[in-house]
Design a protein around this motif. Sequence first.
Motif, PDB file in Angstrom:
ATOM      1  N   PHE A 136       0.701  -1.295   0.001  1.00  0.00           N
ATOM      2  CA  PHE A 136       0.231   0.027   0.096  1.00  0.00           C
ATOM      3  C   PHE A 136       1.053   1.498  -0.066  1.00  0.00           C
ATOM      4  O   PHE A 136       0.609   2.171  -0.706  1.00  0.00           O
ATOM      5  CB  PHE A 136      -1.109   0.157   1.122  1.00  0.00           C
ATOM      6  CG  PHE A 136      -1.862   1.228   1.307  1.00  0.00           C
ATOM      7  CD1 PHE A 136      -2.934   1.060   0.757  1.00  0.00           C
ATOM      8  CD2 PHE A 136      -1.499   2.375   1.881  1.00  0.00           C
ATOM      9  CE1 PHE A 136      -3.858   2.322   0.723  1.00  0.00           C
ATOM     10  CE2 PHE A 136      -2.066   3.616   1.921  1.00  0.00           C
ATOM     11  CZ  PHE A 136      -3.365   3.655   1.373  1.00  0.00           C
ATOM     12  N   ILE A 137       1.631   1.399   0.706  1.00  0.00           N
ATOM     13  CA  ILE A 137       2.852   2.390   0.941  1.00  0.00           C
ATOM     14  C   ILE A 137       3.361   2.865  -0.396  1.00  0.00           C
ATOM     15  O   ILE A 137       3.623   3.919  -0.611  1.00  0.00           O
ATOM     16  CB  ILE A 137       3.600   2.598   2.242  1.00  0.00           C
ATOM     17  CG1 ILE A 137       3.010   2.432   3.476  1.00  0.00           C
ATOM     18  CG2 ILE A 137       4.532   3.498   2.173  1.00  0.00           C
ATOM     19  CD1 ILE A 137       3.645   2.195   4.689  1.00  0.00           C
ATOM     20  N   SER A 138       3.870   1.669  -0.718  1.00  0.00           N
ATOM     21  CA  SER A 138       4.777   1.743  -1.912  1.00  0.00           C
ATOM     22  C   SER A 138       3.969   2.376  -3.163  1.00  0.00           C
ATOM     23  O   SER A 138       4.504   3.136  -3.995  1.00  0.00           O
ATOM     24  CB  SER A 138       5.365   0.260  -2.669  1.00  0.00           C
ATOM     25  OG  SER A 138       6.137  -0.196  -1.476  1.00  0.00           O
ATOM     26  N   LYS A 139       2.974   1.840  -3.458  1.00  0.00           N
ATOM     27  CA  LYS A 139       1.897   2.283  -4.233  1.00  0.00           C
ATOM     28  C   LYS A 139       1.346   3.777  -3.898  1.00  0.00           C
ATOM     29  O   LYS A 139       1.480   4.710  -4.997  1.00  0.00           O
ATOM     30  CB  LYS A 139       0.657   1.376  -4.537  1.00  0.00           C
ATOM     31  CG  LYS A 139      -0.193   1.764  -5.607  1.00  0.00           C
ATOM     32  CD  LYS A 139      -1.572   1.137  -5.629  1.00  0.00           C
ATOM     33  CE  LYS A 139      -2.454   0.974  -6.696  1.00  0.00           C
ATOM     34  NZ  LYS A 139      -3.318   2.506  -6.270  1.00  0.00           N
ATOM     35  N   HIS A 140       1.054   4.149  -2.937  1.00  0.00           N
ATOM     36  CA  HIS A 140       0.498   5.572  -2.741  1.00  0.00           C
ATOM     37  C   HIS A 140       1.810   6.329  -2.718  1.00  0.00           C
ATOM     38  O   HIS A 140       1.509   7.506  -3.245  1.00  0.00           O
ATOM     39  CB  HIS A 140       0.271   5.365  -1.049  1.00  0.00           C
ATOM     40  CG  HIS A 140      -1.093   6.137  -0.683  1.00  0.00           C
ATOM     41  ND1 HIS A 140      -1.204   6.612   0.725  1.00  0.00           N
ATOM     42  CD2 HIS A 140      -1.908   6.407  -1.615  1.00  0.00           C
ATOM     43  CE1 HIS A 140      -2.582   7.224   0.600  1.00  0.00           C
ATOM     44  NE2 HIS A 140      -3.038   7.144  -0.644  1.00  0.00           N
ATOM     45  N   LEU A 141       3.006   5.990  -2.179  1.00  0.00           N
ATOM     46  CA  LEU A 141       4.109   6.833  -2.362  1.00  0.00           C
ATOM     47  C   LEU A 141       4.421   7.238  -3.864  1.00  0.00           C
ATOM     48  O   LEU A 141       4.772   8.361  -4.099  1.00  0.00           O
ATOM     49  CB  LEU A 141       5.344   6.407  -1.646  1.00  0.00           C
ATOM     50  CG  LEU A 141       5.710   6.984  -0.181  1.00  0.00           C
ATOM     51  CD1 LEU A 141       6.870   6.304   0.230  1.00  0.00           C
ATOM     52  CD2 LEU A 141       5.860   8.273  -0.181  1.00  0.00           C
ATOM     53  N   PHE A 142       4.119   6.210  -4.523  1.00  0.00           N
ATOM     54  CA  PHE A 142       4.444   6.506  -6.104  1.00  0.00           C
ATOM     55  C   PHE A 142       3.461   7.540  -6.543  1.00  0.00           C
ATOM     56  O   PHE A 142       3.781   8.332  -7.299  1.00  0.00           O
ATOM     57  CB  PHE A 142       4.326   5.007  -6.793  1.00  0.00           C
ATOM     58  CG  PHE A 142       4.373   5.160  -8.246  1.00  0.00           C
ATOM     59  CD1 PHE A 142       5.860   5.447  -8.810  1.00  0.00           C
ATOM     60  CD2 PHE A 142       3.178   5.269  -9.191  1.00  0.00           C
ATOM     61  CE1 PHE A 142       5.900   5.393 -10.305  1.00  0.00           C
ATOM     62  CE2 PHE A 142       3.738   5.326 -10.567  1.00  0.00           C
ATOM     63  CZ  PHE A 142       4.637   5.505 -11.219  1.00  0.00           C
ATOM     64  N   GLU A 143       2.321   7.302  -6.123  1.00  0.00           N
ATOM     65  CA  GLU A 143       1.195   8.469  -6.680  1.00  0.00           C
ATOM     66  C   GLU A 143       1.485   9.784  -5.998  1.00  0.00           C
ATOM     67  O   GLU A 143       1.045  10.745  -6.514  1.00  0.00           O
ATOM     68  CB  GLU A 143      -0.160   7.737  -6.185  1.00  0.00           C
ATOM     69  CG  GLU A 143      -0.661   6.458  -6.862  1.00  0.00           C
ATOM     70  CD  GLU A 143      -1.682   5.901  -6.253  1.00  0.00           C
ATOM     71  OE1 GLU A 143      -2.319   6.292  -5.116  1.00  0.00           O
ATOM     72  OE2 GLU A 143      -2.394   4.972  -6.860  1.00  0.00           O
TER      73      GLU A 143
END
Length: 175
Positions: free
Chosen positions: A137-144
């Motif tokens: 979740f964090i990886s995807k969210h940070l990417f966004e």
Amino acid sequence: MKKTIFLIGYMGSGKSRIGKELSNSISYSFYDLDKVIEKNEGLTINQIFEQKNEMYFRSIEREYLIETINIDENKVISLGGGTPCYSDNIDLILNTSNSDSIYLNRSVEFLVERLYKKISFRPLISHLRSKEELKGFISKHLFERNQYYLRAKKLLNTDNSKIDQNIKELIKLLG
């Protein structure tokens, strides 16, 4: 002219703690935008998300951001992790006269360890059940979100630093 310092970063990156310490060190007022919202709404951020929904939260978040920016004093404002990413908040932040914005950058691994301990208190991640889910979740969210965070005027990597070292680095960055 009064100065405003914005601290930007992902949830759990230390914006509130670092902001409070920084404001004490430089004798500025300190505002944690989430606390401003909670105080004025009479509800916790979790309760606002649960009772009214995220879109309601994002609209009042912007109103309180504008109100806080307009307070006529030297101040440090710790923003919520999503604040720069909604509406045109990042433009508002970057175009505030006599201001600095600093992205407190932390690694995904650091954030996972920090956030997992208090996962139930964070409305965006409280549904996640494992560190692996949280990391995804964090990886995807940070990417966004990085497209907004990286627009900050300055960046400070804080992974391997103690709070007093972070404050020294911030003061140096602010010149």
